[in-house]
Enzyme design. Structure first.
Site, PDB file in Angstrom:
ATOM      1  N   LYS A  71       0.850  -1.211   0.000  1.00  0.00           N
ATOM      2  CA  LYS A  71       0.000   0.000   0.000  1.00  0.00           C
ATOM      3  C   LYS A  71       0.875   1.246   0.000  1.00  0.00           C
ATOM      4  CE  LYS A  71      -1.719   1.511   4.046  1.00  0.00           C
ATOM      5  NZ  LYS A  71      -1.436   2.907   4.424  1.00  0.00           N
ATOM      6  N   ASN A  72       1.887   1.259   0.875  1.00  0.00           N
ATOM      7  CA  ASN A  72       2.672   2.487   1.051  1.00  0.00           C
ATOM      8  C   ASN A  72       3.709   2.713  -0.041  1.00  0.00           C
ATOM      9  OD1 ASN A  72       1.095   3.034   3.221  1.00  0.00           O
ATOM     10  ND2 ASN A  72       2.608   2.470   4.766  1.00  0.00           N
ATOM     11  N   CYS A 117      -4.839  12.699  12.619  1.00  0.00           N
ATOM     12  CA  CYS A 117      -5.549  11.422  12.482  1.00  0.00           C
ATOM     13  C   CYS A 117      -5.473  10.745  13.855  1.00  0.00           C
ATOM     14  CB  CYS A 117      -4.928  10.574  11.380  1.00  0.00           C
ATOM     15  SG  CYS A 117      -3.501   9.648  11.891  1.00  0.00           S
ATOM     16  N   ARG A 136      -8.658  -0.329   4.762  1.00  0.00           N
ATOM     17  CA  ARG A 136      -7.761   0.653   4.136  1.00  0.00           C
ATOM     18  C   ARG A 136      -6.419   0.025   3.783  1.00  0.00           C
ATOM     19  NH1 ARG A 136      -6.836   6.047   7.004  1.00  0.00           N
ATOM     20  NH2 ARG A 136      -5.617   6.115   5.096  1.00  0.00           N
TER      21      ARG A 136
HETATM   22  C1  EPZ Z   1       4.268   6.938   6.488  1.00  0.00           C
HETATM   23  O1  EPZ Z   1       3.460   7.959   7.046  1.00  0.00           O
HETATM   24  C2  EPZ Z   1       3.360   5.727   6.327  1.00  0.00           C
HETATM   25  N1  EPZ Z   1       2.267   6.046   5.421  1.00  0.00           N
HETATM   26  C3  EPZ Z   1       2.814   5.326   7.706  1.00  0.00           C
HETATM   27  O2  EPZ Z   1       2.036   4.151   7.533  1.00  0.00           O
HETATM   28  C4  EPZ Z   1       3.984   5.011   8.623  1.00  0.00           C
HETATM   29  O3  EPZ Z   1       3.506   4.691   9.909  1.00  0.00           O
HETATM   30  C5  EPZ Z   1       4.911   6.227   8.702  1.00  0.00           C
HETATM   31  O4  EPZ Z   1       5.333   6.606   7.372  1.00  0.00           O
HETATM   32  C6  EPZ Z   1       6.148   5.965   9.541  1.00  0.00           C
HETATM   33  O5  EPZ Z   1       6.850   4.883   9.013  1.00  0.00           O
HETATM   34  C7  EPZ Z   1       2.510   6.072   4.094  1.00  0.00           C
HETATM   35  O6  EPZ Z   1       3.620   5.836   3.633  1.00  0.00           O
HETATM   36  C8  EPZ Z   1       1.344   6.395   3.201  1.00  0.00           C
HETATM   37  P1  EPZ Z   1       6.221  10.261   8.624  1.00  0.00           P
HETATM   38  P2  EPZ Z   1       4.018   9.478   7.101  1.00  0.00           P
HETATM   39  O7  EPZ Z   1       6.096  11.544   7.895  1.00  0.00           O
HETATM   40  O8  EPZ Z   1       4.913   9.717   5.950  1.00  0.00           O
HETATM   41  C9  EPZ Z   1       6.612  13.602  11.940  1.00  0.00           C
HETATM   42  C10 EPZ Z   1       0.198   2.755   7.835  1.00  0.00           C
HETATM   43  O9  EPZ Z   1      -0.260   2.224   8.852  1.00  0.00           O
HETATM   44  N2  EPZ Z   1       6.498  14.577  10.846  1.00  0.00           N
HETATM   45  O10 EPZ Z   1       7.373   9.361   8.298  1.00  0.00           O
HETATM   46  O11 EPZ Z   1       2.854  10.358   7.302  1.00  0.00           O
HETATM   47  C11 EPZ Z   1       5.355  12.790  12.156  1.00  0.00           C
HETATM   48  O12 EPZ Z   1       4.456  13.485  12.996  1.00  0.00           O
HETATM   49  C12 EPZ Z   1       0.637   4.197   7.879  1.00  0.00           C
HETATM   50  O13 EPZ Z   1       0.351   2.178   6.724  1.00  0.00           O
HETATM   51  C13 EPZ Z   1       6.643  15.938  11.133  1.00  0.00           C
HETATM   52  O14 EPZ Z   1       6.826  16.333  12.285  1.00  0.00           O
HETATM   53  O15 EPZ Z   1       4.882   9.436   8.428  1.00  0.00           O
HETATM   54  C14 EPZ Z   1       5.881  11.533  12.796  1.00  0.00           C
HETATM   55  O16 EPZ Z   1       6.087  11.778  14.169  1.00  0.00           O
HETATM   56  C15 EPZ Z   1       0.361   4.832   9.237  1.00  0.00           C
HETATM   57  N3  EPZ Z   1       6.560  16.830  10.104  1.00  0.00           N
HETATM   58  C16 EPZ Z   1       7.251  11.340  12.126  1.00  0.00           C
HETATM   59  O17 EPZ Z   1       7.574  12.610  11.542  1.00  0.00           O
HETATM   60  C17 EPZ Z   1       6.340  16.445   8.805  1.00  0.00           C
HETATM   61  O18 EPZ Z   1       6.299  17.321   7.914  1.00  0.00           O
HETATM   62  C18 EPZ Z   1       7.262  10.290  11.025  1.00  0.00           C
HETATM   63  O19 EPZ Z   1       6.165  10.564  10.189  1.00  0.00           O
HETATM   64  C19 EPZ Z   1       6.196  15.068   8.531  1.00  0.00           C
HETATM   65  C20 EPZ Z   1       6.284  14.150   9.559  1.00  0.00           C
END
Ligand code: EPZ
Length: 424
Positions: A22-23, A117, A400
């Site tokens: 998915k990702n 979320c 999802r």
């Molecule tokens: C991706 O989400 C995945 N989703 C998530 O999978 C996964 O849990 C996550 O990466 C971590 O591995 C997809 O790829 C579609 P991040 P993403 O940006 O990119 C902070 C699932 O269950 N952050 O790597 O949204 C954020 O708050 C889903 O399949 C900022 O502060 O996660 C978090 O604490 C859930 N500012 C950390 O970074 C930003 O601009 C990592 O988030 C972006 C992120």
């Protein structure tokens, strides 16, 4: 709403096949926007998030056909509105991944802020800071990101260091830089396999990207990119979920097409928990016959223990013969499965981002509520271990990210069924 009803207590046995990731599919579908031609994305899982992505592409003027495992994204019909509306983005926050491509291709974009979320605030400040470094003018208006290229024109290459490793942030900026003028260096990037897979597709499109999969990525911007035809990698989180289900039920399961090379951190912990893991020709066999041993985990960016496997692994630790400490470092609210597991007889104490899990001999069935994608999966696994009946409600969360999960589990001998029209 649908619910999933399980009568557990049976070891899972047999072979289960892992679907496409998915990702990986989500950013790659957005990457089709970087070219005007018709592209094909293959080995795509049948998930609600994929349907949402296709709806978004259609909204953006890209007539798409969603087949059983292939998405054909039609040629550009000359979208008059490089926009992603709230109605679509609120269904799937990964829609923010159209921001980079639209801005890079059309010099402007209007994308709804995804909002938080269940598992956390999930800001996109890093995405926006990186685009600003490439010369974008970013405004936040009425819940939307309104972005323009420098003087409404083409983005320019830049050096940008992320304050935090972000998967979709890295993906968004890689796509934006692919069409920027000049060279972009991204530092402190996410190293997830899905980032590497996106870079593989972008390079197939004619981009010049080096270093994906490491924390430093170099992108030489191009004038234009051509369409692609690509079959995506297998889903490491779906694979890991079935492995935990096999371990938790004391089963013997061959997880076919498991991307073992993307699961090393997780597999090391699964072995420590008492599982016997054997590489076979078409996948990885997971057998657990002895006691479940306590294993502490701390989630971390790839290649550390994946946060997307934390909820599932916690169920295994609920049945261990000791005490396990689970620390969640990526998201601030990713323990919502705990309250439901407690209702099934688990013994878990949560202190801030740490859960102390004291193993119990067995979990008992209950009606429980899914709150987010991976929490839902953990409740299904918990139900599979409980010898009486469990009903997991609000399984739209599960749909999802897991393709036909009840069918796949039934194929492993689980007594499981989807029940329609159950109050949430
Ligand atoms: C991706 O989400 C995945 N989703 C998530 O999978 C996964 O849990 C996550 O990466 C971590 O591995 C997809 O790829 C579609 P991040 P993403 O940006 O990119 C902070 C699932 O269950 N952050 O790597 O949204 C954020 O708050 C889903 O399949 C900022 O502060 O996660 C978090 O604490 C859930 N500012 C950390 O970074 C930003 O601009 C990592 O988030 C972006 C992120």
């Amino acid at each position: 709403m649908d619910a999933i009803r399980i009568r557990g207590g049976r070891p899972l046995k047999g072979t289960v096949s892992v679907s496409g990731a998915k990702n990986a599919a989500l950013p790659i579908l957005c990457a089709t926007l970087l070219s005007e031609g018709e592209s094909f994305v293959r080995n795509v899982p049948a998930l609600r998030d994929i349907e949402t992505s296709v709806a978004l592409l259609e909204f953006l003027g890209r007539k798409s056909v969603l087949g059983p495992t292939t998405v054909r994204v039609g040629a550009d019909t000359g979208t008059s509105r490089p926009e992603a509306p709230y109605e679509l983005v609120k269904q799937m926050r990964a829609s923010v991944l159209v921001l980079g491509p639209l801005l890079a291709r059309f010099g402007r974009a209007k994308v709804s802020l995804p909002g938080g979320c269940a598992i956390g605030a999930r800001p996109i400040d890093q995405h926006l800071k990186g685009l600003e470094a490439m010369g974008a003018e970013i405004k936040l208006e009425h819940g939307y990101v309104v972005a323009r290229g420098p003087n409404g024109g083409r983005l320019k290459g830049a050096d940008f260091c992320f304050d935090i490793a972000t998967v979709t942030g890295t993906e968004n900026l890689m796509m934006a830089a692919a069409l920027a003028r000049g060279r972009t260096t991204l530092v402190n990037c996410a190293r997830e396999p899905e980032v590497e897979e996106l870079a593989r597709v972008l390079n197939k499109m004619g981009a010049s990207i080096q270093g994906a999969g490491t924390d430093e990525i170099l992108i030489e911007g191009k004038e234009s990119l051509h369409p692609f035809d690509h079959a995506i990698i297998a889903d490491r989180v779906e694979a890991g979920t079935f492995m935990v289900a096999a371990a938790a039920t004391g089963g013997d399961v061959l997880v076919e097409h498991a991307p073992v090379e993307h699961l090393e951190g997780f597999l090391a912990k699964l072995r420590r928990a008492g599982c016997v893991l054997t590489r076979e020709e078409h996948g990885l066999r997971v057998v657990r016959s002895g006691p479940i041993l306590p294993v502490d985990i701390t989630t971390a960016p790839y290649p550390g223990f994946p946060t997307d496997m934390q909820a599932q692994f916690m169920v295994l630790m609920c049945l261990c013969n000791g005490r396990a400490v689970i620390t969640e470092t990526i998201f601030e609210n990713r323990f919502m499965h705990v309250s439901e597991l407690l209702r099934m007889g688990a013994n878990i104490d949560v202190h801030s981002n740490t859960a102390i899990v004291n193993g119990v001999p067995a979990l008992s069935g209950a009606s429980v509520m899914a709150t987010d994608l991976r929490a839902s999966a953990s409740l299904v696994i918990a139900g599979l271990t409980a010898s009486d009946e469990t009903e997991v409600r609000r399984v739209y969360h599960l749909d999802r990210g897991y393709e036909h999960i009840e069918q796949k589990l039934a194929g492993l001998g689980a007594d499981i069924e989807r029940v329609k029209g159950v109050a949430g």
